[in-house]
Design a protein around this motif. Sequence first.
Motif, PDB file in Angstrom:
ATOM      1  N   ARG A  25       0.839  -1.202   0.000  1.00 28.01           N
ATOM      2  CA  ARG A  25       0.000   0.000   0.000  1.00 28.01           C
ATOM      3  C   ARG A  25       0.872   1.250   0.000  1.00 28.01           C
ATOM      4  O   ARG A  25       1.983   1.233   0.518  1.00 28.01           O
ATOM      5  N   PRO A  26       0.363   2.343  -0.550  1.00 27.70           N
ATOM      6  CA  PRO A  26       1.151   3.577  -0.518  1.00 27.70           C
ATOM      7  C   PRO A  26       1.262   4.119   0.911  1.00 27.70           C
ATOM      8  O   PRO A  26       0.406   3.863   1.759  1.00 27.70           O
ATOM      9  N   ALA A  27       2.322   4.878   1.150  1.00 23.75           N
ATOM     10  CA  ALA A  27       2.521   5.492   2.464  1.00 23.75           C
ATOM     11  C   ALA A  27       1.548   6.646   2.682  1.00 23.75           C
ATOM     12  O   ALA A  27       1.306   7.064   3.807  1.00 23.75           O
ATOM     13  N   GLY A  28       1.004   7.161   1.628  1.00 22.03           N
ATOM     14  CA  GLY A  28       0.074   8.278   1.695  1.00 22.03           C
ATOM     15  C   GLY A  28      -0.198   8.776   0.287  1.00 22.03           C
ATOM     16  O   GLY A  28       0.105   8.098  -0.690  1.00 22.03           O
ATOM     17  N   PHE A  29      -0.732   9.979   0.218  1.00 22.21           N
ATOM     18  CA  PHE A  29      -1.045  10.579  -1.075  1.00 22.21           C
ATOM     19  C   PHE A  29      -0.626  12.036  -1.070  1.00 22.21           C
ATOM     20  O   PHE A  29      -0.713  12.713  -0.046  1.00 22.21           O
ATOM     21  N   LEU A  30      -0.161  12.496  -2.209  1.00 26.12           N
ATOM     22  CA  LEU A  30       0.186  13.898  -2.398  1.00 26.12           C
ATOM     23  C   LEU A  30      -0.917  14.533  -3.225  1.00 26.12           C
ATOM     24  O   LEU A  30      -1.231  14.055  -4.325  1.00 26.12           O
ATOM     25  N   VAL A  31      -1.514  15.588  -2.695  1.00 25.00           N
ATOM     26  CA  VAL A  31      -2.561  16.309  -3.416  1.00 25.00           C
ATOM     27  C   VAL A  31      -1.972  17.640  -3.863  1.00 25.00           C
ATOM     28  O   VAL A  31      -1.549  18.443  -3.039  1.00 25.00           O
ATOM     29  N   CYS A  32      -1.922  17.847  -5.183  1.00 25.80           N
ATOM     30  CA  CYS A  32      -1.322  19.044  -5.763  1.00 25.80           C
ATOM     31  C   CYS A  32      -2.377  19.833  -6.514  1.00 25.80           C
ATOM     32  O   CYS A  32      -3.091  19.285  -7.341  1.00 25.80           O
ATOM     33  N   GLY A  33      -2.454  21.125  -6.233  1.00 29.13           N
ATOM     34  CA  GLY A  33      -3.316  21.999  -7.006  1.00 29.13           C
ATOM     35  C   GLY A  33      -2.681  22.272  -8.361  1.00 29.13           C
ATOM     36  O   GLY A  33      -1.490  22.550  -8.454  1.00 29.13           O
ATOM     37  N   VAL A  34      -3.462  22.177  -9.418  1.00 34.02           N
ATOM     38  CA  VAL A  34      -2.963  22.401 -10.774  1.00 34.02           C
ATOM     39  C   VAL A  34      -3.146  23.876 -11.115  1.00 34.02           C
ATOM     40  O   VAL A  34      -4.226  24.442 -10.941  1.00 34.02           O
ATOM     41  N   ASN A  35      -2.077  24.492 -11.585  1.00 33.28           N
ATOM     42  CA  ASN A  35      -2.100  25.896 -11.956  1.00 33.28           C
ATOM     43  C   ASN A  35      -3.119  26.121 -13.070  1.00 33.28           C
ATOM     44  O   ASN A  35      -3.030  25.491 -14.128  1.00 33.28           O
ATOM     45  N   PRO A  36      -4.091  27.023 -12.867  1.00 35.82           N
ATOM     46  CA  PRO A  36      -5.099  27.238 -13.905  1.00 35.82           C
ATOM     47  C   PRO A  36      -4.535  27.939 -15.144  1.00 35.82           C
ATOM     48  O   PRO A  36      -5.163  27.939 -16.190  1.00 35.82           O
ATOM     49  N   ARG A  37      -3.345  28.519 -15.035  1.00 32.91           N
ATOM     50  CA  ARG A  37      -2.741  29.219 -16.168  1.00 32.91           C
ATOM     51  C   ARG A  37      -1.794  28.338 -16.976  1.00 32.91           C
ATOM     52  O   ARG A  37      -1.169  28.813 -17.902  1.00 32.91           O
ATOM     53  N   ARG A  38      -1.649  27.087 -16.573  1.00 27.10           N
ATOM     54  CA  ARG A  38      -0.717  26.196 -17.274  1.00 27.10           C
ATOM     55  C   ARG A  38      -1.428  24.884 -17.584  1.00 27.10           C
ATOM     56  O   ARG A  38      -2.066  24.304 -16.724  1.00 27.10           O
ATOM     57  N   PRO A  39      -1.302  24.401 -18.817  1.00 30.31           N
ATOM     58  CA  PRO A  39      -1.942  23.119 -19.147  1.00 30.31           C
ATOM     59  C   PRO A  39      -1.231  21.966 -18.443  1.00 30.31           C
ATOM     60  O   PRO A  39      -0.015  22.004 -18.232  1.00 30.31           O
ATOM     61  N   LEU A  40      -1.990  20.957 -18.081  1.00 37.16           N
ATOM     62  CA  LEU A  40      -1.429  19.775 -17.424  1.00 37.16           C
ATOM     63  C   LEU A  40      -0.891  18.851 -18.510  1.00 37.16           C
ATOM     64  O   LEU A  40      -1.509  17.863 -18.888  1.00 37.16           O
ATOM     65  N   ASP A  41       0.297  19.193 -19.015  1.00 40.71           N
ATOM     66  CA  ASP A  41       0.921  18.388 -20.049  1.00 40.71           C
ATOM     67  C   ASP A  41       1.868  17.372 -19.423  1.00 40.71           C
ATOM     68  O   ASP A  41       1.947  17.243 -18.203  1.00 40.71           O
ATOM     69  N   THR A  42       2.584  16.657 -20.268  1.00 40.26           N
ATOM     70  CA  THR A  42       3.470  15.591 -19.800  1.00 40.26           C
ATOM     71  C   THR A  42       4.580  16.128 -18.901  1.00 40.26           C
ATOM     72  O   THR A  42       4.892  15.530 -17.869  1.00 40.26           O
ATOM     73  N   ALA A  43       5.174  17.252 -19.260  1.00 36.66           N
ATOM     74  CA  ALA A  43       6.268  17.818 -18.468  1.00 36.66           C
ATOM     75  C   ALA A  43       5.779  18.267 -17.084  1.00 36.66           C
ATOM     76  O   ALA A  43       6.456  18.046 -16.077  1.00 36.66           O
ATOM     77  N   TYR A  44       4.619  18.890 -17.040  1.00 32.77           N
ATOM     78  CA  TYR A  44       4.060  19.363 -15.767  1.00 32.77           C
ATOM     79  C   TYR A  44       3.706  18.175 -14.870  1.00 32.77           C
ATOM     80  O   TYR A  44       3.987  18.172 -13.682  1.00 32.77           O
ATOM     81  N   ARG A  45       3.111  17.155 -15.456  1.00 30.79           N
ATOM     82  CA  ARG A  45       2.769  15.952 -14.691  1.00 30.79           C
ATOM     83  C   ARG A  45       4.031  15.243 -14.194  1.00 30.79           C
ATOM     84  O   ARG A  45       4.070  14.755 -13.072  1.00 30.79           O
ATOM     85  N   SER A  46       5.072  15.214 -15.017  1.00 32.69           N
ATOM     86  CA  SER A  46       6.339  14.609 -14.603  1.00 32.69           C
ATOM     87  C   SER A  46       6.932  15.332 -13.406  1.00 32.69           C
ATOM     88  O   SER A  46       7.532  14.708 -12.530  1.00 32.69           O
TER      89      SER A  46
END
Length: 66
Positions: A25-46
């Motif tokens: 099982r995972p140790a926990g979870f990281l919750v990240c707010g996504v910047n509304p001015r930047r698209p959630l592309d591959t580099a941002y997700r990485s």
Amino acid sequence: MPGGPWGDHAGRALVLPLATPGQDRPAGFLVCGVNPRRPLDTAYRSFFELAAGHIATAVANVRAYE
């Protein structure tokens, strides 16, 4: 979530598991707010995945130290 000095609110979030080696099982979870001015592309997700990996390593190190 608060928008900071620009007033834009993060309307989306990304939830990533904090995986630790040798655990089912995972140790926990990281919750990240996504910047509304930047698209959630591959580099941002990485970037988020890299941050989650570093946090998971830190958690594993703390547990090993305990």
